[in-house]
Design a protein around this motif. Structure first.
Motif, PDB file in Angstrom:
ATOM      1  N   LEU A 241      53.708  96.525  47.298  1.00 40.21           N
ATOM      2  CA  LEU A 241      52.835  95.347  47.318  1.00 40.21           C
ATOM      3  C   LEU A 241      53.426  94.210  46.484  1.00 40.21           C
ATOM      4  CD1 LEU A 241      49.374  97.120  46.829  1.00 40.21           C
ATOM      5  CD2 LEU A 241      50.207  96.043  48.924  1.00 40.21           C
ATOM      6  N   PHE A 242      54.746  94.200  46.337  1.00 39.50           N
ATOM      7  CA  PHE A 242      55.380  93.216  45.458  1.00 39.50           C
ATOM      8  C   PHE A 242      55.138  91.788  45.949  1.00 39.50           C
ATOM      9  CE2 PHE A 242      58.731  90.708  43.574  1.00 39.50           C
ATOM     10  CZ  PHE A 242      58.824  91.204  42.284  1.00 39.50           C
ATOM     11  N   LYS A 243      55.374  91.539  47.227  1.00 38.96           N
ATOM     12  CA  LYS A 243      55.221  90.192  47.775  1.00 38.96           C
ATOM     13  C   LYS A 243      53.767  89.734  47.703  1.00 38.96           C
ATOM     14  CE  LYS A 243      56.238  87.390  51.855  1.00 38.96           C
ATOM     15  NZ  LYS A 243      56.777  87.394  53.251  1.00 38.96           N
ATOM     16  N   GLU A 244      52.840  90.648  48.052  1.00 34.60           N
ATOM     17  CA  GLU A 244      51.421  90.296  48.031  1.00 34.60           C
ATOM     18  C   GLU A 244      50.944  90.001  46.610  1.00 34.60           C
ATOM     19  OE1 GLU A 244      52.802  92.759  49.542  1.00 34.60           O
ATOM     20  OE2 GLU A 244      52.124  92.932  51.620  1.00 34.60           O
ATOM     21  N   THR A 245      51.423  90.822  45.645  1.00 35.87           N
ATOM     22  CA  THR A 245      51.042  90.603  44.244  1.00 35.87           C
ATOM     23  C   THR A 245      51.588  89.282  43.730  1.00 35.87           C
ATOM     24  OG1 THR A 245      51.097  93.011  43.887  1.00 35.87           O
ATOM     25  CG2 THR A 245      51.102  91.614  41.932  1.00 35.87           C
ATOM     26  N   LYS A 246      52.819  88.950  44.116  1.00 44.39           N
ATOM     27  CA  LYS A 246      53.430  87.674  43.717  1.00 44.39           C
ATOM     28  C   LYS A 246      52.606  86.488  44.243  1.00 44.39           C
ATOM     29  CE  LYS A 246      56.766  86.045  46.112  1.00 44.39           C
ATOM     30  NZ  LYS A 246      58.067  85.812  46.792  1.00 44.39           N
ATOM     31  N   ILE A 247      52.213  86.564  45.510  1.00 40.87           N
ATOM     32  CA  ILE A 247      51.419  85.474  46.108  1.00 40.87           C
ATOM     33  C   ILE A 247      50.072  85.333  45.404  1.00 40.87           C
ATOM     34  CG2 ILE A 247      50.233  84.746  48.218  1.00 40.87           C
ATOM     35  CD1 ILE A 247      52.486  86.113  49.800  1.00 40.87           C
ATOM     36  N   LEU A 248      49.422  86.470  45.111  1.00 34.63           N
ATOM     37  CA  LEU A 248      48.118  86.447  44.455  1.00 34.63           C
ATOM     38  C   LEU A 248      48.210  85.829  43.067  1.00 34.63           C
ATOM     39  CD1 LEU A 248      45.114  87.212  44.355  1.00 34.63           C
ATOM     40  CD2 LEU A 248      45.806  89.476  43.541  1.00 34.63           C
ATOM     41  N   LEU A 249      49.199  86.254  42.277  1.00 32.87           N
ATOM     42  CA  LEU A 249      49.353  85.718  40.923  1.00 32.87           C
ATOM     43  C   LEU A 249      49.648  84.224  40.961  1.00 32.87           C
ATOM     44  CD1 LEU A 249      51.442  88.557  39.211  1.00 32.87           C
ATOM     45  CD2 LEU A 249      49.027  88.041  38.859  1.00 32.87           C
ATOM     46  N   LEU A 250      50.446  83.803  41.927  1.00 30.94           N
ATOM     47  CA  LEU A 250      50.777  82.389  42.046  1.00 30.94           C
ATOM     48  C   LEU A 250      49.540  81.566  42.405  1.00 30.94           C
ATOM     49  CD1 LEU A 250      53.233  80.543  41.792  1.00 30.94           C
ATOM     50  CD2 LEU A 250      53.601  80.802  44.262  1.00 30.94           C
ATOM     51  N   GLU A 251      48.725  82.089  43.302  1.00 33.21           N
ATOM     52  CA  GLU A 251      47.502  81.381  43.694  1.00 33.21           C
ATOM     53  C   GLU A 251      46.528  81.272  42.523  1.00 33.21           C
ATOM     54  OE1 GLU A 251      45.798  83.319  47.058  1.00 33.21           O
ATOM     55  OE2 GLU A 251      47.279  82.516  48.485  1.00 33.21           O
ATOM     56  N   ILE A 252      46.377  82.367  41.767  1.00 35.75           N
ATOM     57  CA  ILE A 252      45.451  82.340  40.622  1.00 35.75           C
ATOM     58  C   ILE A 252      45.956  81.394  39.543  1.00 35.75           C
ATOM     59  CG2 ILE A 252      44.422  83.728  38.782  1.00 35.75           C
ATOM     60  CD1 ILE A 252      44.494  86.123  40.646  1.00 35.75           C
ATOM     61  N   SER A 253      47.287  81.372  39.327  1.00 35.62           N
ATOM     62  CA  SER A 253      47.845  80.483  38.293  1.00 35.62           C
ATOM     63  C   SER A 253      47.640  79.015  38.635  1.00 35.62           C
ATOM     64  CB  SER A 253      49.337  80.769  38.117  1.00 35.62           C
ATOM     65  OG  SER A 253      50.058  80.410  39.288  1.00 35.62           O
ATOM     66  N   GLU A 254      47.499  78.701  39.920  1.00 33.10           N
ATOM     67  CA  GLU A 254      47.311  77.312  40.338  1.00 33.10           C
ATOM     68  C   GLU A 254      45.848  76.948  40.562  1.00 33.10           C
ATOM     69  OE1 GLU A 254      49.697  76.909  43.796  1.00 33.10           O
ATOM     70  OE2 GLU A 254      51.617  76.933  42.710  1.00 33.10           O
ATOM     71  N   HIS A 255      45.030  77.910  40.989  1.00 29.44           N
ATOM     72  CA  HIS A 255      43.650  77.606  41.356  1.00 29.44           C
ATOM     73  C   HIS A 255      42.651  78.534  40.659  1.00 29.44           C
ATOM     74  CE1 HIS A 255      45.509  75.175  44.478  1.00 29.44           C
ATOM     75  NE2 HIS A 255      46.151  76.249  44.923  1.00 29.44           N
ATOM     76  N   GLY A 256      42.996  79.071  39.502  1.00 28.94           N
ATOM     77  CA  GLY A 256      42.099  79.972  38.786  1.00 28.94           C
ATOM     78  C   GLY A 256      40.864  79.267  38.247  1.00 28.94           C
ATOM     79  N   LEU A 257      39.885  80.060  37.810  1.00 28.50           N
ATOM     80  CA  LEU A 257      38.600  79.514  37.369  1.00 28.50           C
ATOM     81  C   LEU A 257      38.713  78.679  36.110  1.00 28.50           C
ATOM     82  CD1 LEU A 257      36.327  82.643  37.997  1.00 28.50           C
ATOM     83  CD2 LEU A 257      36.467  80.557  39.392  1.00 28.50           C
ATOM     84  N   ASN A 258      39.535  79.127  35.150  1.00 22.53           N
ATOM     85  CA  ASN A 258      39.652  78.400  33.889  1.00 22.53           C
ATOM     86  C   ASN A 258      41.092  78.462  33.396  1.00 22.53           C
ATOM     87  OD1 ASN A 258      39.940  80.942  32.357  1.00 22.53           O
ATOM     88  ND2 ASN A 258      37.772  81.214  32.865  1.00 22.53           N
ATOM     89  N   GLN A 259      41.327  77.758  32.295  1.00 23.15           N
ATOM     90  CA  GLN A 259      42.692  77.634  31.788  1.00 23.15           C
ATOM     91  C   GLN A 259      43.264  78.977  31.325  1.00 23.15           C
ATOM     92  OE1 GLN A 259      43.022  74.775  28.674  1.00 23.15           O
ATOM     93  NE2 GLN A 259      45.264  74.856  28.562  1.00 23.15           N
ATOM     94  N   GLN A 260      42.449  79.787  30.642  1.00 24.33           N
ATOM     95  CA  GLN A 260      42.930  81.086  30.163  1.00 24.33           C
ATOM     96  C   GLN A 260      43.274  81.999  31.333  1.00 24.33           C
ATOM     97  OE1 GLN A 260      40.225  83.125  27.576  1.00 24.33           O
ATOM     98  NE2 GLN A 260      41.512  84.950  27.392  1.00 24.33           N
ATOM     99  N   PHE A 261      42.429  81.985  32.351  1.00 23.20           N
ATOM    100  CA  PHE A 261      42.649  82.815  33.535  1.00 23.20           C
ATOM    101  C   PHE A 261      43.947  82.408  34.230  1.00 23.20           C
ATOM    102  CE2 PHE A 261      41.143  84.447  37.789  1.00 23.20           C
ATOM    103  CZ  PHE A 261      41.137  85.770  37.393  1.00 23.20           C
ATOM    104  N   ARG A 262      44.133  81.104  34.375  1.00 20.75           N
ATOM    105  CA  ARG A 262      45.359  80.605  35.012  1.00 20.75           C
ATOM    106  C   ARG A 262      46.589  80.926  34.158  1.00 20.75           C
ATOM    107  NH1 ARG A 262      41.797  76.207  36.003  1.00 20.75           N
ATOM    108  NH2 ARG A 262      42.651  75.081  34.199  1.00 20.75           N
ATOM    109  N   GLY A 263      46.424  80.835  32.825  1.00 19.45           N
ATOM    110  CA  GLY A 263      47.546  81.145  31.934  1.00 19.45           C
ATOM    111  C   GLY A 263      47.953  82.611  31.995  1.00 19.45           C
ATOM    112  N   ASP A 264      46.963  83.518  32.042  1.00 18.57           N
ATOM    113  CA  ASP A 264      47.273  84.947  32.143  1.00 18.57           C
ATOM    114  C   ASP A 264      48.000  85.259  33.453  1.00 18.57           C
ATOM    115  OD1 ASP A 264      46.095  85.427  29.719  1.00 18.57           O
ATOM    116  OD2 ASP A 264      44.153  86.031  30.560  1.00 18.57           O
ATOM    117  N   ALA A 265      47.539  84.649  34.536  1.00 20.09           N
ATOM    118  CA  ALA A 265      48.171  84.877  35.837  1.00 20.09           C
ATOM    119  C   ALA A 265      49.607  84.364  35.833  1.00 20.09           C
ATOM    120  CB  ALA A 265      47.360  84.199  36.939  1.00 20.09           C
ATOM    121  N   GLU A 266      49.806  83.199  35.225  1.00 18.51           N
ATOM    122  CA  GLU A 266      51.155  82.613  35.201  1.00 18.51           C
ATOM    123  C   GLU A 266      52.108  83.451  34.348  1.00 18.51           C
ATOM    124  OE1 GLU A 266      53.421  78.343  34.328  1.00 18.51           O
ATOM    125  OE2 GLU A 266      51.269  78.562  33.976  1.00 18.51           O
ATOM    126  N   SER A 267      51.622  83.939  33.199  1.00 19.29           N
ATOM    127  CA  SER A 267      52.489  84.756  32.340  1.00 19.29           C
ATOM    128  C   SER A 267      52.871  86.062  33.037  1.00 19.29           C
ATOM    129  CB  SER A 267      51.793  85.036  31.011  1.00 19.29           C
ATOM    130  OG  SER A 267      50.607  85.796  31.210  1.00 19.29           O
TER     131      SER A 267
END
Length: 306
Positions: A241-267
């Motif tokens: 699920l590497f590709k799917e996980t990468k896409i999900l993390l990228l989407e959350i880092s750009e459109h997450g609910l709050n700054q901390q959530f987006r920061g965790d996804a990006e890291s």
């Protein structure tokens, strides 16, 4: 169809009796368990046997002790049966011994016929003084203790991983990624939707083979603290699920609910896409493919030790 059942059900019981109440189900299971244990005791007879014991917490936080018997039956066949599971107040060696002896005595199994004991390597099990194996040796001088081979392999792998900084960092990052994606039902559903879209695209383009059992739904798996084999399952799940996980993390880092959530996804995204992480992922997949096979061999009923 059964005359004895007909007499009870049709003559004595109400017509709407379904026998699905919780207490009745427990009674039925108890009857089944009793019959199975009697069958095992019949196979064992007065022969020598050894016990395999392990203890762990159940979902409610209670200590549970599983007891397995291995022996050669009266026909000369090797038998290995799960025999009982017992709730224990604590994991003190004396308590464990008393509970094991109680189970054996209640089923007419002679403690003195024990010829070996197999546990994990925890101190309350293996200690030479006043530990479980030592307490049984007082009653059964030939009941030698064997440290579970599969458990020893897992301990060796765990110890080796701690000494290699790159590998230890890899498993730390892997745990963070899996925990972040699997923390909520919403994120797991989003991952499944991304996977379905990817599969549909591959199927439409003819790049994916179809057939029974192929392209099953998958999810990321957490690595267990005490079972090193679960680390391999965690690795293979992320690789699939590497590709799917990468896409999900990228989407959350750009459109997450709050700054901390987006920061965790990006890291997590940055860690996952690093050369060190991907290299360790592929390396550990190859290495643990071998050690996982060896671990499975150690747990087989029949084993050619050489």
């Amino acid at each position: 169809m059964n005359i004895e059942v007909e007499k009870v059900v049709l003559d004595k019981a109400p017509h709407n009796a379904q026998y699905i109440a919780h207490d009745i189900q427990k009674q039925i299971l108890y009857i089944f368990a009793t019959k199975v244990k009697k069958k095992i005791c019949t196979e064992l007879g007065k022969n020598k046997y050894y016990i395999l014991v392990d203890e762990s917490l159940d979902e409610s936080g209670k200590e549970q002790m599983a007891i397995i018997l291995r022996f050669v039956d009266c026909d000369g066949f090797i038998r290995k049966h799960f025999f009982n599971i017992v709730s224990v107040v604590d994991t003190d060696a004396l308590t464990l011994k008393q509970e094991i002896c109680k189970v054996l005595d209640n089923n007419g199994i002679l403690v003195e016929n024990m010829c070996s004991q197999v546990y994990d390597g925890t101190s309350n099990m293996r200690g030479s003084w006043n530990r479980l194996q030592a307490l049984f040796l007082q009653d059964c001088p030939y009941a030698y203790y064997v440290h579970c081979f599969a458990h020893r392999l897992q301990l060796a792998l765990n110890g080796a991983a701690k000494d290699v900084k790159v590998v230890w960092r890899f498993f730390s990052m892997l745990t963070n990624i899996v925990n972040f994606v699997s923390a909520s039902v919403k994120r797991r559903n989003e991952l499944n939707l991304i996977r379905k879209a990817e599969l549909k695209e591959l199927l439409d383009s003819g790049k994916l083979e179809t057939g029974r059992g192929l392209n099953q739904g998958r999810s990321l798996k957490r690595a267990g603290a005490t079972r090193w084999g679960s680390h391999f399952a965690s690795i293979t799940s992320l690789m699939s699920l590497f590709k799917e996980t990468k896409i999900l993390l990228l989407e959350i880092s750009e459109h997450g609910l709050n700054q901390q959530f987006r920061g965790d996804a990006e890291s997590n995204y940055i860690a996952m896409m690093s050369f060190e992480f991907v290299f360790a992922l592929l390396l550990m997949d190859k290495i643990m493919g071998l050690t996982n096979f060896l671990c499975q061999v150690f747990q087989k009923k029949k084993l050619k030790i050489l």
